[in-house]
Scaffold this motif. Sequence first.
Motif, mmCIF file in Angstrom:
data_model
loop_
_atom_site.group_PDB
_atom_site.id
_atom_site.type_symbol
_atom_site.label_atom_id
_atom_site.label_comp_id
_atom_site.label_asym_id
_atom_site.label_seq_id
_atom_site.Cartn_x
_atom_site.Cartn_y
_atom_site.Cartn_z
ATOM 1 N N UNK A 84 0.807 -1.217 0.000
ATOM 2 C CA UNK A 84 0.000 0.000 0.000
ATOM 3 C C UNK A 84 0.842 1.270 0.000
ATOM 4 N N UNK A 85 2.132 1.159 0.271
ATOM 5 C CA UNK A 85 2.997 2.327 0.203
ATOM 6 C C UNK A 85 3.578 2.564 -1.177
ATOM 7 N N UNK A 86 3.311 1.650 -2.113
ATOM 8 C CA UNK A 86 3.839 1.786 -3.471
ATOM 9 C C UNK A 86 2.828 2.576 -4.315
ATOM 10 N N UNK A 87 3.212 3.743 -4.847
ATOM 11 C CA UNK A 87 2.263 4.544 -5.630
ATOM 12 C C UNK A 87 1.609 3.774 -6.772
ATOM 13 N N UNK A 88 2.344 2.860 -7.418
ATOM 14 C CA UNK A 88 1.781 2.144 -8.552
ATOM 15 C C UNK A 88 0.667 1.189 -8.145
ATOM 16 N N UNK A 89 0.624 0.787 -6.881
ATOM 17 C CA UNK A 89 -0.505 -0.022 -6.409
ATOM 18 C C UNK A 89 -1.802 0.757 -6.566
ATOM 19 N N UNK A 90 -1.755 2.034 -6.213
ATOM 20 C CA UNK A 90 -2.938 2.889 -6.310
ATOM 21 C C UNK A 90 -3.208 3.288 -7.748
ATOM 22 N N UNK A 91 -2.146 3.501 -8.511
ATOM 23 C CA UNK A 91 -2.320 3.875 -9.926
ATOM 24 C C UNK A 91 -3.009 2.747 -10.692
ATOM 25 N N UNK A 92 -2.553 1.519 -10.484
ATOM 26 C CA UNK A 92 -3.179 0.392 -11.178
ATOM 27 C C UNK A 92 -4.641 0.235 -10.760
ATOM 28 N N UNK A 93 -4.912 0.402 -9.472
ATOM 29 C CA UNK A 93 -6.286 0.315 -9.007
ATOM 30 C C UNK A 93 -7.175 1.361 -9.659
ATOM 31 N N UNK A 94 -6.649 2.588 -9.789
ATOM 32 C CA UNK A 94 -7.418 3.654 -10.433
ATOM 33 C C UNK A 94 -7.628 3.350 -11.910
ATOM 34 N N UNK A 95 -6.597 2.813 -12.574
ATOM 35 C CA UNK A 95 -6.716 2.476 -13.998
ATOM 36 C C UNK A 95 -7.784 1.416 -14.223
ATOM 37 N N UNK A 96 -7.775 0.370 -13.398
ATOM 38 C CA UNK A 96 -8.784 -0.681 -13.539
ATOM 39 C C UNK A 96 -10.172 -0.144 -13.197
ATOM 40 N N UNK A 97 -10.232 0.810 -12.263
ATOM 41 C CA UNK A 97 -11.509 1.448 -11.945
ATOM 42 C C UNK A 97 -12.069 2.214 -13.131
ATOM 43 N N UNK A 98 -11.193 2.905 -13.869
ATOM 44 C CA UNK A 98 -11.633 3.630 -15.063
ATOM 45 C C UNK A 98 -12.121 2.666 -16.143
ATOM 46 N N UNK A 99 -11.428 1.549 -16.301
ATOM 47 C CA UNK A 99 -11.856 0.560 -17.297
ATOM 48 C C UNK A 99 -13.207 -0.048 -16.922
ATOM 49 N N UNK A 100 -13.402 -0.315 -15.628
ATOM 50 C CA UNK A 100 -14.695 -0.840 -15.189
ATOM 51 C C UNK A 100 -15.792 0.193 -15.383
ATOM 52 N N UNK A 101 -15.484 1.460 -15.047
ATOM 53 C CA UNK A 101 -16.473 2.529 -15.242
ATOM 54 C C UNK A 101 -16.840 2.658 -16.707
ATOM 55 N N UNK A 102 -15.850 2.503 -17.593
ATOM 56 C CA UNK A 102 -16.111 2.571 -19.034
ATOM 57 C C UNK A 102 -17.104 1.488 -19.448
ATOM 58 N N UNK A 103 -16.888 0.264 -18.982
ATOM 59 C CA UNK A 103 -17.789 -0.837 -19.330
ATOM 60 C C UNK A 103 -19.209 -0.564 -18.829
ATOM 61 N N UNK A 104 -19.331 -0.139 -17.559
ATOM 62 C CA UNK A 104 -20.651 0.118 -16.973
ATOM 63 C C UNK A 104 -21.347 1.265 -17.704
ATOM 64 N N UNK A 105 -20.599 2.316 -18.002
ATOM 65 C CA UNK A 105 -21.196 3.481 -18.657
ATOM 66 C C UNK A 105 -21.603 3.172 -20.092
ATOM 67 N N UNK A 106 -20.808 2.366 -20.799
ATOM 68 C CA UNK A 106 -21.193 1.978 -22.158
ATOM 69 C C UNK A 106 -22.481 1.152 -22.132
ATOM 70 N N UNK A 107 -22.595 0.263 -21.148
ATOM 71 C CA UNK A 107 -23.818 -0.524 -21.009
ATOM 72 C C UNK A 107 -25.003 0.380 -20.696
ATOM 73 N N UNK A 108 -24.789 1.349 -19.804
ATOM 74 C CA UNK A 108 -25.836 2.314 -19.471
ATOM 75 C C UNK A 108 -26.232 3.139 -20.689
ATOM 76 N N UNK A 109 -25.237 3.561 -21.473
ATOM 77 C CA UNK A 109 -25.514 4.338 -22.683
ATOM 78 C C UNK A 109 -26.382 3.540 -23.657
ATOM 79 N N UNK A 110 -26.075 2.269 -23.782
ATOM 80 C CA UNK A 110 -26.826 1.429 -24.709
ATOM 81 C C UNK A 110 -28.279 1.271 -24.253
ATOM 82 N N UNK A 111 -28.469 1.009 -22.948
ATOM 83 C CA UNK A 111 -29.827 0.867 -22.419
ATOM 84 C C UNK A 111 -30.597 2.163 -22.580
ATOM 85 N N UNK A 112 -29.952 3.282 -22.248
ATOM 86 C CA UNK A 112 -30.629 4.576 -22.362
ATOM 87 C C UNK A 112 -30.959 4.899 -23.803
#
Length: 212
Positions: A84-112
């Motif tokens: 948890x003291x390694x900055x890249x641990x948090x960077x990777x977590x944020x990157x994967x969070x953005x990719x997950x948000x992209x998937x969820x938002x694309x699905x939401x866009x399609x439904x809408x």
Amino acid sequence: MRTRRFRLEEGGPKRLELSWRGHYEELRATVDGVQVGESQGKSALRHGELWRLPDGSRLGVRLHQGGLQLLLVEHEGRPVPGSLGHPMTWVRGAAYGLLLACFVLLLRDYVLMLVRAEQLGGARPVLPFVLSGAIGLAGLVTLRLPRVGLIAGVLLVPLKLFMAAMQWTGAGLRISPMDVALWSLVLLYPLLTALYMMRYAPTVEGATRSES
């Protein structure tokens, strides 16, 4: 007893094993199956402890409790990959969070899009899909150029959520500005935390580590 394994260096085998009870109580460290250290209590762990490994190198651990509560683990003064003291641990977590948000938002866009097409008809908007895709692209960029990707994500997420709220309202569903603000904070938290850790990551010695 909780257990986690770590690499002592990037790309190496997971030789380090940390185990503890409760909230980092009775913390023990083993390397290649040999115990190299045991915490002398939570008070000592808050101040930081330094243990010698069989090869003569040093392993430092400290329970950091300033803002974020983190177990810092360093080998020869460098944060252990995945800790948890390694900055890249948090960077990777944020990157994967953005990719997950992209998937969820694309699905939401399609439904809408289907909802709007059924209720209002007319042309299908492209911009919502472009913004959702841009958030995913920011996630990919974050893995290679962390600061660029994270800053892009910080700018894109609120814009996307604002436009999403406008779309939902246009489709007959009420979205308040408070909803937009709260969801922005939820999605931005890991991005802002990663940026903070890149600039002010704490160390076992009590200083801060700046990642370029």
